[in-house]
Design a protein around this motif. Structure first.
Motif, short mmCIF file in Angstrom:
data_model
loop_
_atom_site.label_atom_id
_atom_site.label_comp_id
_atom_site.label_asym_id
_atom_site.label_seq_id
_atom_site.Cartn_x
_atom_site.Cartn_y
_atom_site.Cartn_z
N LYS A 1 101.19 24.91 -14.58
CA LYS A 1 100.98 26.35 -14.73
C LYS A 1 99.50 26.73 -14.62
N ASN A 2 98.63 25.73 -14.60
CA ASN A 2 97.20 26.00 -14.46
C ASN A 2 96.92 26.56 -13.07
N PRO A 3 96.28 27.72 -12.96
CA PRO A 3 96.08 28.36 -11.65
C PRO A 3 95.18 27.58 -10.70
N PHE A 4 94.41 26.62 -11.23
CA PHE A 4 93.52 25.83 -10.38
C PHE A 4 94.19 24.54 -9.87
N ILE A 5 95.40 24.28 -10.34
CA ILE A 5 96.09 23.03 -10.00
C ILE A 5 97.23 23.30 -9.03
N ARG A 6 97.21 22.56 -7.91
CA ARG A 6 98.26 22.69 -6.90
C ARG A 6 99.49 21.89 -7.28
N SER A 7 99.30 20.68 -7.80
CA SER A 7 100.42 19.87 -8.27
C SER A 7 99.93 18.95 -9.38
N ALA A 8 100.87 18.58 -10.27
CA ALA A 8 100.53 17.67 -11.37
C ALA A 8 101.76 16.84 -11.72
N ASN A 9 101.56 15.55 -11.90
CA ASN A 9 102.64 14.64 -12.27
C ASN A 9 102.14 13.67 -13.33
N ILE A 10 102.95 13.50 -14.38
CA ILE A 10 102.63 12.58 -15.46
C ILE A 10 103.47 11.32 -15.28
N THR A 11 102.82 10.16 -15.28
CA THR A 11 103.53 8.88 -15.18
C THR A 11 103.15 8.00 -16.37
N ILE A 12 104.09 7.11 -16.76
CA ILE A 12 103.86 6.21 -17.88
C ILE A 12 104.03 4.78 -17.38
N GLY A 13 103.00 3.97 -17.54
CA GLY A 13 103.04 2.59 -17.08
C GLY A 13 103.82 1.68 -18.02
N VAL A 14 104.08 0.47 -17.55
CA VAL A 14 104.83 -0.51 -18.35
C VAL A 14 104.12 -0.82 -19.66
N ASN A 15 102.79 -0.84 -19.62
CA ASN A 15 102.03 -1.17 -20.83
C ASN A 15 101.82 0.05 -21.74
N GLY A 16 102.40 1.21 -21.34
CA GLY A 16 102.29 2.40 -22.17
C GLY A 16 101.16 3.34 -21.79
N SER A 17 100.36 2.98 -20.80
CA SER A 17 99.28 3.86 -20.37
C SER A 17 99.87 5.10 -19.69
N VAL A 18 99.26 6.25 -19.94
CA VAL A 18 99.73 7.51 -19.38
C VAL A 18 98.71 8.00 -18.35
N LYS A 19 99.21 8.45 -17.22
CA LYS A 19 98.32 8.90 -16.15
C LYS A 19 98.74 10.29 -15.66
#
Length: 268
Positions: free
Chosen positions: A84-102
């Protein structure tokens, strides 16, 4: 008998794999997030957001990521917040096997900065989406001003993702957007143009970086042809010492370049 055995075997195998997947997923939900990584893709020269800006937006919305259990991280909500941020065209949240979030983010690219008749200002990006001005980051893009009504500073969407954002622009802004896009797509025109001006009759004018003249485009029909004619005129029809002799270069008419000189030099 053999067929029944094969079916039974595959049933057991599928059940085992499904159980293993559920177990692994449940186990991951208990993992503590060791890090939160933000990757911003910016395909242009204009920076409107930073990693710190994104972290602050998430924190101010009340979300915590690093050091939290995966089960407690509302990844879907955070992803929607960023989208919903007007400056962002796309955003995706991913969670790695070790629990890291990107967070994988693609920034919008401002194309033009618009000033309305009342002085309100905003950007229109390369896809025709309206963005507010960010006080922390300034994009050095072409300015559009003049007789531009104080229309909505938000792109109206009908919910159909197949419809290009530019289709939802107010006609006055669409005119500005199409002109800015045509200028951007031609290296010569982009280097030449300082400003896009909408005159009192609603016609489009370009203010060049050199000389005291204006360039009258009229409307948005045949914009590429008009800019190509302008390029040819500058390269073949005007001398370096004649920049200040002209007050108007008129490209309104198809395949014509009509020039007006100042009264000091007469007219042609």
């Amino acid at each position: 008998m053999r067929k029944a055995f094969v079916i039974f075997f595959w049933g057991i195998l599928v059940a085992a794999v499904a159980s293993l997947f559920v177990f692994a997923n449940q186990k991951q939900q208990e993992v503590t997030c060791p890090e939160f990584v933000i990757a911003i893709t910016n395909d242009g020269p204009h920076q409107l957001i930073s990693e710190q800006y994104i972290r602050q937006q998430i924190t101010h919305a009340g979300y915590r990521i690093k050091g939290q259990r995966i089960a407690d991280i509302r990844a879907g909500e955070i992803q929607e917040l960023l989208r919903k941020n007007p400056f962002i065209r796309s955003a995706n949240i991913t969670i790695g096997v070790n629990g890291s979030v990107k967070a994988n983010i693609i920034q919008r690219q401002p194309l033009i900065r618009v000033f309305t008749e009342t002085g309100r200002q905003f950007y229109i990006d390369s896809e025709g989406v309206i963005m507010p001005v960010n006080a922390d980051f300034t994009a050095r893009v072409v300015i559009a001003n003049g007789h531009i009504p104080d229309v909505s500073s938000k792109s109206e969407s009908n919910g159909n993702k197949e419809v290009k954002p530019e289709k939802n622009l107010h006609p006055a802004l669409k005119k500005v957007f199409l002109t800015a896009r045509a200028v951007k797509q031609d290296a010569f025109s982009e280097a030449l143009t300082e400003q896009i001006y909408i005159n009192a009759t609603g016609e489009i004018e370009l203010i060049p970086k050199l000389g005291n003249h204006t360039i009258l485009l009229g409307d948005t029909t045949l914009l590429n042809d008009k800019l190509n004619n302008l390029k040819l005129f500058y390269k073949q029809g005007i001398r370096n010492d004649a920049w200040n002799k002209y007050v108007m270069i008129n490209l309104k008419f198809r395949d014509q370049v009509v020039c007006s000189k100042s009264t000091q030099y007469g007219t042609i």
